[in-house]
Design an enzyme around this catalytic site. Structure first.
Site, PDB file in Angstrom:
ATOM      1  N   CYS A   1      57.463 -51.271  15.132  1.00 35.06           N
ATOM      2  CA  CYS A   1      58.374 -51.928  16.079  1.00 35.06           C
ATOM      3  C   CYS A   1      59.093 -50.872  16.936  1.00 35.06           C
ATOM      4  O   CYS A   1      58.502 -50.318  17.842  1.00 35.06           O
ATOM      5  CB  CYS A   1      59.341 -52.848  15.348  1.00 35.06           C
TER       6      CYS A   1
ATOM      7  N   HIS B   1      56.133 -56.142  12.466  1.00 33.11           N
ATOM      8  CA  HIS B   1      56.729 -55.634  11.225  1.00 33.11           C
ATOM      9  C   HIS B   1      55.796 -55.869  10.046  1.00 33.11           C
ATOM     10  O   HIS B   1      55.948 -56.845   9.299  1.00 33.11           O
ATOM     11  CB  HIS B   1      58.084 -56.305  10.970  1.00 33.11           C
TER      12      HIS B   1
ATOM     13  N   GLU C   1      55.719 -54.495   7.221  1.00 34.68           N
ATOM     14  CA  GLU C   1      56.409 -54.449   5.926  1.00 34.68           C
ATOM     15  C   GLU C   1      56.949 -55.807   5.510  1.00 34.68           C
ATOM     16  O   GLU C   1      57.295 -56.023   4.334  1.00 34.68           O
ATOM     17  CB  GLU C   1      57.538 -53.408   5.957  1.00 34.68           C
TER      18      GLU C   1
END
Length: 239
Positions: free
Chosen positions: A117, A216, A218
């Site tokens: 990001c 994102h 994660e």
């Protein structure tokens, strides 16, 4: 690989400097969402947090096998020659500077890099690119950042033959949270993924592991492929 008493390659992850509360304390802290830490560990890496420092970027890079430039606040537009948009969020010029120096040190050393990001934006700006400061001005919707603290879902088409497509396939649906986006693309970077509205969502430097993704990964606990690819590249580079 960096000698650490483990077979896991060391993956450095940049961190926030924010005021935070824990226990009886309310103090400035170097912090990071645990999604990054857990994803790297699941992928076979040993995650270490890299706090914002006034120097020592070369030393930090020499201590890790791979680098993640994590998400975070908007970049200061002064860093790419623009004046602030009225809807620019909070910025952290010290972190901008630190991450830019880390990135340049990693690229010079051949260290594998994944920008997440904001990290993709740092990669672009460090290589001379610019940002669109408020994406809804262009795409006329807020789907990339639906509401404060609410992730959107974006379908991204990936370029055939790109490194990111080799990892994720031709298309992927991902969690996203950004109101800014890449504008002019930095030198040598290639756009290898776009959202359905045309927004650049992935860039990479050909011939090496240096990838920036606007989403994102994660946050997607069922898909650690990008982190696994970074760990594998770190192992290969350090072999």
């Amino acid at each position: 690989m960096v000698s650490n008493g483990s077979d896991r390659p060391v993956i450095g992850i940049t961190s926030y400097v924010e005021r935070a509360r824990w226990g009886v304390w309310d103090r400035e802290a170097a912090l990071l969402p645990t999604g990054y830490v857990r994803a790297v560990h699941r992928a076979g890496g040993l995650p270490v947090l890299l706090p914002v420092l006034p120097d020592s970027a070369d030393d930090a890079v020499s201590a890790v096998d791979g680098l993640i430039i994590a998400g975070g606040p908007d970049l200061d537009p002064a860093g790419y020659g623009q004046t602030p948009h009225s809807l620019l969020g909070a910025t952290s010029p010290e972190r901008d500077d630190w991450e830019s120096r880390l990135l340049r040190a990693a690229l010079a050393a051949g260290t594998p890099v994944l920008g997440v990001c904001r990290g993709a934006q740092v990669l672009n700006v460090a290589l001379g690119g610019t940002l669109r400061q408020h994406l809804p001005d262009l795409v006329e919707h807020a789907g990339h950042q639906p509401a404060p603290a609410e992730f959107g879902r974006t379908r991204v088409r990936l370029a055939p033959g790109s490194r990111v497509a080799a990892v994720l396939g031709a298309q992927v649906e991902v969690p996203c949270y950004h109101h800014q986006a890449l504008a002019e693309i930095g030198r040598d970077l290639v756009v290898t993924g776009r959202a359905e509205d045309g927004t650049p969502e992935a860039v990479e430097l050909p011939g090496r592991f240096a990838i920036g993704v606007q989403w994102h990964p994660e946050e997607d606990r069922t898909d650690d492929r990008l982190f696994a690819a970074l760990v594998a590249a770190a192992e290969e580079e350090g072999a």
